[in-house]
Design a protein around this motif. Structure first.
Motif, PDB file in Angstrom:
ATOM      1  N   HIS A   1       0.807  -1.210   0.000  1.00 15.83           N
ATOM      2  CA  HIS A   1       0.000   0.000   0.000  1.00 15.83           C
ATOM      3  C   HIS A   1       0.850   1.274   0.000  1.00 15.83           C
ATOM      4  CE1 HIS A   1       0.844  -0.706   4.288  1.00 15.83           C
ATOM      5  NE2 HIS A   1       0.690   0.589   4.447  1.00 15.83           N
ATOM      6  N   GLN A   2       2.162   1.123   0.173  1.00 17.71           N
ATOM      7  CA  GLN A   2       3.063   2.275   0.130  1.00 17.71           C
ATOM      8  C   GLN A   2       3.927   2.288  -1.127  1.00 17.71           C
ATOM      9  OE1 GLN A   2       5.402   2.058   3.711  1.00 17.71           O
ATOM     10  NE2 GLN A   2       3.647   2.390   5.062  1.00 17.71           N
ATOM     11  N   ARG A   3       3.833   1.234  -1.917  1.00 19.27           N
ATOM     12  CA  ARG A   3       4.764   1.038  -3.027  1.00 19.27           C
ATOM     13  C   ARG A   3       4.682   2.157  -4.059  1.00 19.27           C
ATOM     14  NH1 ARG A   3       3.557  -4.393  -4.914  1.00 19.27           N
ATOM     15  NH2 ARG A   3       4.468  -5.053  -2.937  1.00 19.27           N
ATOM     16  N   TYR A   4       3.457   2.533  -4.449  1.00 19.82           N
ATOM     17  CA  TYR A   4       3.333   3.560  -5.480  1.00 19.82           C
ATOM     18  C   TYR A   4       3.859   4.910  -4.985  1.00 19.82           C
ATOM     19  CZ  TYR A   4       1.411   6.450  -9.181  1.00 19.82           C
ATOM     20  OH  TYR A   4       1.277   7.338 -10.216  1.00 19.82           O
ATOM     21  N   ALA A   5       3.542   5.246  -3.724  1.00 21.66           N
ATOM     22  CA  ALA A   5       4.005   6.526  -3.176  1.00 21.66           C
ATOM     23  C   ALA A   5       5.521   6.575  -3.113  1.00 21.66           C
ATOM     24  CB  ALA A   5       3.409   6.747  -1.786  1.00 21.66           C
ATOM     25  N   VAL A   6       6.131   5.477  -2.686  1.00 25.95           N
ATOM     26  CA  VAL A   6       7.590   5.427  -2.545  1.00 25.95           C
ATOM     27  C   VAL A   6       8.271   5.512  -3.908  1.00 25.95           C
ATOM     28  CG1 VAL A   6       9.534   3.946  -1.884  1.00 25.95           C
ATOM     29  CG2 VAL A   6       7.570   4.196  -0.345  1.00 25.95           C
ATOM     30  N   PHE A   7       7.779   4.755  -4.881  1.00 27.18           N
ATOM     31  CA  PHE A   7       8.417   4.771  -6.197  1.00 27.18           C
ATOM     32  C   PHE A   7       8.136   6.071  -6.947  1.00 27.18           C
ATOM     33  CE2 PHE A   7       8.847   0.106  -5.743  1.00 27.18           C
ATOM     34  CZ  PHE A   7      10.189   0.006  -6.062  1.00 27.18           C
ATOM     35  N   THR A   8       7.049   6.745  -6.611  1.00 27.48           N
ATOM     36  CA  THR A   8       6.817   8.071  -7.188  1.00 27.48           C
ATOM     37  C   THR A   8       7.878   9.055  -6.701  1.00 27.48           C
ATOM     38  OG1 THR A   8       4.429   7.693  -7.333  1.00 27.48           O
ATOM     39  CG2 THR A   8       5.180   9.971  -7.392  1.00 27.48           C
ATOM     40  N   VAL A   9       8.171   9.012  -5.399  1.00 25.61           N
ATOM     41  CA  VAL A   9       9.226   9.864  -4.856  1.00 25.61           C
ATOM     42  C   VAL A   9      10.582   9.483  -5.467  1.00 25.61           C
ATOM     43  CG1 VAL A   9      10.450  10.554  -2.755  1.00 25.61           C
ATOM     44  CG2 VAL A   9       7.971  10.259  -2.708  1.00 25.61           C
ATOM     45  N   GLN A  10      10.810   8.185  -5.616  1.00 26.84           N
ATOM     46  CA  GLN A  10      12.047   7.708  -6.229  1.00 26.84           C
ATOM     47  C   GLN A  10      12.220   8.297  -7.631  1.00 26.84           C
ATOM     48  OE1 GLN A  10      14.367   5.603  -4.988  1.00 26.84           O
ATOM     49  NE2 GLN A  10      15.488   4.940  -6.789  1.00 26.84           N
ATOM     50  N   THR A  11      11.170   8.226  -8.423  1.00 26.00           N
ATOM     51  CA  THR A  11      11.217   8.792  -9.767  1.00 26.00           C
ATOM     52  C   THR A  11      11.405  10.302  -9.719  1.00 26.00           C
ATOM     53  OG1 THR A  11       9.773   7.030 -10.594  1.00 26.00           O
ATOM     54  CG2 THR A  11       9.966   9.012 -11.944  1.00 26.00           C
ATOM     55  N   GLY A  12      10.758  10.945  -8.736  1.00 27.94           N
ATOM     56  CA  GLY A  12      10.911  12.390  -8.584  1.00 27.94           C
ATOM     57  C   GLY A  12      12.342  12.789  -8.311  1.00 27.94           C
ATOM     58  N   PHE A  13      13.024  12.040  -7.456  1.00 26.45           N
ATOM     59  CA  PHE A  13      14.433  12.327  -7.179  1.00 26.45           C
ATOM     60  C   PHE A  13      15.286  12.100  -8.428  1.00 26.45           C
ATOM     61  CE2 PHE A  13      13.723  11.685  -2.449  1.00 26.45           C
ATOM     62  CZ  PHE A  13      14.028  12.986  -2.122  1.00 26.45           C
ATOM     63  N   CYS A  14      14.987  11.040  -9.171  1.00 31.49           N
ATOM     64  CA  CYS A  14      15.730  10.783 -10.412  1.00 31.49           C
ATOM     65  C   CYS A  14      15.590  11.954 -11.379  1.00 31.49           C
ATOM     66  CB  CYS A  14      15.226   9.498 -11.073  1.00 31.49           C
ATOM     67  SG  CYS A  14      15.588   7.972 -10.173  1.00 31.49           S
ATOM     68  N   GLU A  15      14.369  12.441 -11.549  1.00 35.11           N
ATOM     69  CA  GLU A  15      14.133  13.557 -12.456  1.00 35.11           C
ATOM     70  C   GLU A  15      14.773  14.841 -11.922  1.00 35.11           C
ATOM     71  OE1 GLU A  15      12.865  13.378 -15.440  1.00 35.11           O
ATOM     72  OE2 GLU A  15      12.639  11.211 -15.179  1.00 35.11           O
ATOM     73  N   PHE A  16      14.740  15.018 -10.594  1.00 37.06           N
ATOM     74  CA  PHE A  16      15.339  16.210  -9.998  1.00 37.06           C
ATOM     75  C   PHE A  16      16.831  16.284 -10.309  1.00 37.06           C
ATOM     76  CE2 PHE A  16      17.793  17.937  -6.394  1.00 37.06           C
ATOM     77  CZ  PHE A  16      17.360  19.250  -6.415  1.00 37.06           C
ATOM     78  N   PHE A  17      17.545  15.183 -10.082  1.00 38.25           N
ATOM     79  CA  PHE A  17      18.983  15.191 -10.348  1.00 38.25           C
ATOM     80  C   PHE A  17      19.269  15.300 -11.840  1.00 38.25           C
ATOM     81  CE2 PHE A  17      19.212  13.077  -6.093  1.00 38.25           C
ATOM     82  CZ  PHE A  17      19.989  14.046  -5.487  1.00 38.25           C
ATOM     83  N   SER A  18      18.407  14.724 -12.667  1.00 39.49           N
ATOM     84  CA  SER A  18      18.588  14.847 -14.107  1.00 39.49           C
ATOM     85  C   SER A  18      18.411  16.299 -14.551  1.00 39.49           C
ATOM     86  CB  SER A  18      17.582  13.947 -14.836  1.00 39.49           C
ATOM     87  OG  SER A  18      17.738  14.050 -16.233  1.00 39.49           O
ATOM     88  N   ILE A  19      17.399  16.979 -13.982  1.00 40.54           N
ATOM     89  CA  ILE A  19      17.174  18.389 -14.306  1.00 40.54           C
ATOM     90  C   ILE A  19      18.319  19.258 -13.800  1.00 40.54           C
ATOM     91  CG2 ILE A  19      15.693  20.381 -13.808  1.00 40.54           C
ATOM     92  CD1 ILE A  19      13.322  18.454 -13.822  1.00 40.54           C
ATOM     93  N   MET A  20      18.802  18.968 -12.596  1.00 41.25           N
ATOM     94  CA  MET A  20      19.924  19.724 -12.055  1.00 41.25           C
ATOM     95  C   MET A  20      21.147  19.592 -12.953  1.00 41.25           C
ATOM     96  SD  MET A  20      19.051  21.417  -9.411  1.00 41.25           S
ATOM     97  CE  MET A  20      20.691  21.872  -8.868  1.00 41.25           C
ATOM     98  N   LYS A  21      21.362  18.405 -13.461  1.00 43.42           N
ATOM     99  CA  LYS A  21      22.472  18.193 -14.399  1.00 43.42           C
ATOM    100  C   LYS A  21      22.293  19.036 -15.653  1.00 43.42           C
ATOM    101  CE  LYS A  21      21.889  14.919 -17.037  1.00 43.42           C
ATOM    102  NZ  LYS A  21      21.191  14.641 -18.309  1.00 43.42           N
ATOM    103  N   ASP A  22      21.063  19.062 -16.168  1.00 44.62           N
ATOM    104  CA  ASP A  22      20.783  19.850 -17.370  1.00 44.62           C
ATOM    105  C   ASP A  22      20.980  21.350 -17.119  1.00 44.62           C
ATOM    106  OD1 ASP A  22      20.145  17.579 -18.794  1.00 44.62           O
ATOM    107  OD2 ASP A  22      18.011  17.688 -18.316  1.00 44.62           O
TER     108      ASP A  22
END
Length: 393
Positions: A297-318
């Motif tokens: 019941h927490q899996r989607y919320a956790v992996f959404t945050v995980q993806t958010g961090f991935c995109e955040f660092f990718s944007i910071m790199k850009d």
């Protein structure tokens, strides 16, 4: 502008679909079909890498042989056809798997409903409360890098005379190694467990990522930080950034034969290519650790945050690349990328130590039920003492 807007909406939808399917659905499907999760994750990664094996060479050939308009139209047609095919498969899979239509645990009270609302509002806090957050966050740091087969590395190669076709060969070679890593994941994990699989993959990746870091320090590299600092003022730097954004440079670079490309640049791409094996050996292992340790019941919320961090660092790199769009500083960005990849590796080392180091127990990452039993021990002990007292009476 419209192209950027449509691409952004497409990216959001694609990420939502990817989170649902590759992080949650696969766990449910593997349980329903009684198939090992390692095998399912490995097959998904293998399919992803297979699609990246042929397309780079084909795209490079198209870019070298046809106008941009024709190439763009071909890519649009391909994406549209693949979208229809993918949607058909997902819909059929959903309709034929009953377990996907209901949650493992149903909401039975207002307290549980409030708990789910709290999860939605505090997803980041929930993410860092997971036992496997260090492993997942270490994986997100790998997105803070210019050492991938994207437009940044391709532009670096083209500025040094590499043709699009030559770069495409390196991309395909890297995808082939990524495919081998994805296929080999299930076999390595079955032998040594997920934690050691992560260690093997990240050590391999760091060795060859640092090879690319060494390459930008060799003769033939255009890295010149001191020259840039001595010849550039703040006003000239800001003006250069504005000009780059307002009028991007043409992609029509002069190419040279393969044997005339600088050894430094060639070694740079060799390092990136070889690192793909370690990355795609560790990536599914870390993902599966999270799949197994995060409650359903927490899996989607956790992996959404995980993806958010991935995109955040990718944007910071850009953003950093936009602010430093100079070939003479690309080597500095490369060394910074090596530092972030190493930091991600160290977080996984700390997580491994936290779980415990064992060459025999392959489930060291799993939450220990013994903790719950220990918390109930005082109550059980009190009950036993009371029972013994009554028996003595």
């Amino acid at each position: 502008m419209l192209a950027v807007l449509f691409a952004s909406f497409s990216r959001v939808a694609s990420e939502i679909q990817r989170i649902c399917f590759t992080k949650d659905w696969v766990v449910v499907i593997s349980t329903a079909e009684k198939v090992k999760l390692e095998k399912v994750n490995s097959m998904l990664m293998a399919i992803d890498q297979s699609s990246s094996l042929i397309l780079p060479v084909l795209t490079g050939r198209l870019l070298d042989s046809f106008p941009w308009e024709i190439v763009c139209g071909s890519i649009i047609a391909y994406n549209f056809a693949s979208w229809i095919f993918e949607a058909t498969i997902l819909l059929r899979l959903y309709n034929t798997t009953e377990e996907l239509k209901s949650k493992e645990s149903e909401i039975k009270s207002d307290d549980e409903l409030r708990g789910l609302k709290d999860i939605a509002c505090n997803s980041v806090n929930l993410y860092f409360k997971q036992t496997s957050w260090m492993a997942g966050f270490g994986l997100t740091l790998l997105y803070m890098t210019v050492l991938g087969f994207d437009n940044l590395a391709a532009s670096y190669g083209q500025r040094h005379g590499m043709s699009s076709e030559y770069i495409g060969y390196f991309r395909s070679f890297g995808s082939l190694l990524g495919l081998l890593g994805a296929v080999g994941f299930q076999f390595v994990a079955s032998k040594v467990g997920l934690l050691w699989t992560v260690m093997i993959g990240l050590v391999w990746q760091n060795v060859f990522i640092n090879t690319s870091g060494v390459a930008v320090l060799l003769p033939g590299s255009t890295m010149d930080v001191s020259g840039f600092l001595s010849n550039t003022t703040f006003s000239s730097w800001t003006q250069s950034v504005v000009n780059q954004i307002a009028q991007p440079e043409t992609q029509d670079f002069v190419t040279v034969p393969y044997d005339q490309v600088s050894f430094s640049v060639t070694l740079f791409f060799i390092g990136i290519s070889l690192a793909r094996f370690g990355l795609w050996l560790a990536d599914p292992a870390i993902t599966q650790i999270q799949q197994e340790t995060v409650p359903e019941h927490q899996r989607y919320a956790v992996f959404t945050v995980q993806t958010g961090f991935c995109e955040f660092f990718s944007i910071m790199k850009d953003i950093i690349v936009i602010l430093l769009p100079f070939t003479s500083l690309f080597g500095l960005l490369t060394l910074g990328s090596c530092a972030f990849v190493f930091t991600g590796f160290m977080l996984n080392v700390f997580y491994h130590i936290k779980c415990g180091v064992s060459c025999h127990n392959k489930k060291m990452h799993m939450p220990k039920e013994a903790d719950n039993e220990m918390s109930e021990l005082p109550e059980r002990q009190s009950l036993v003492e009371k029972t013994n007292g009554k028996l003595e009476e």
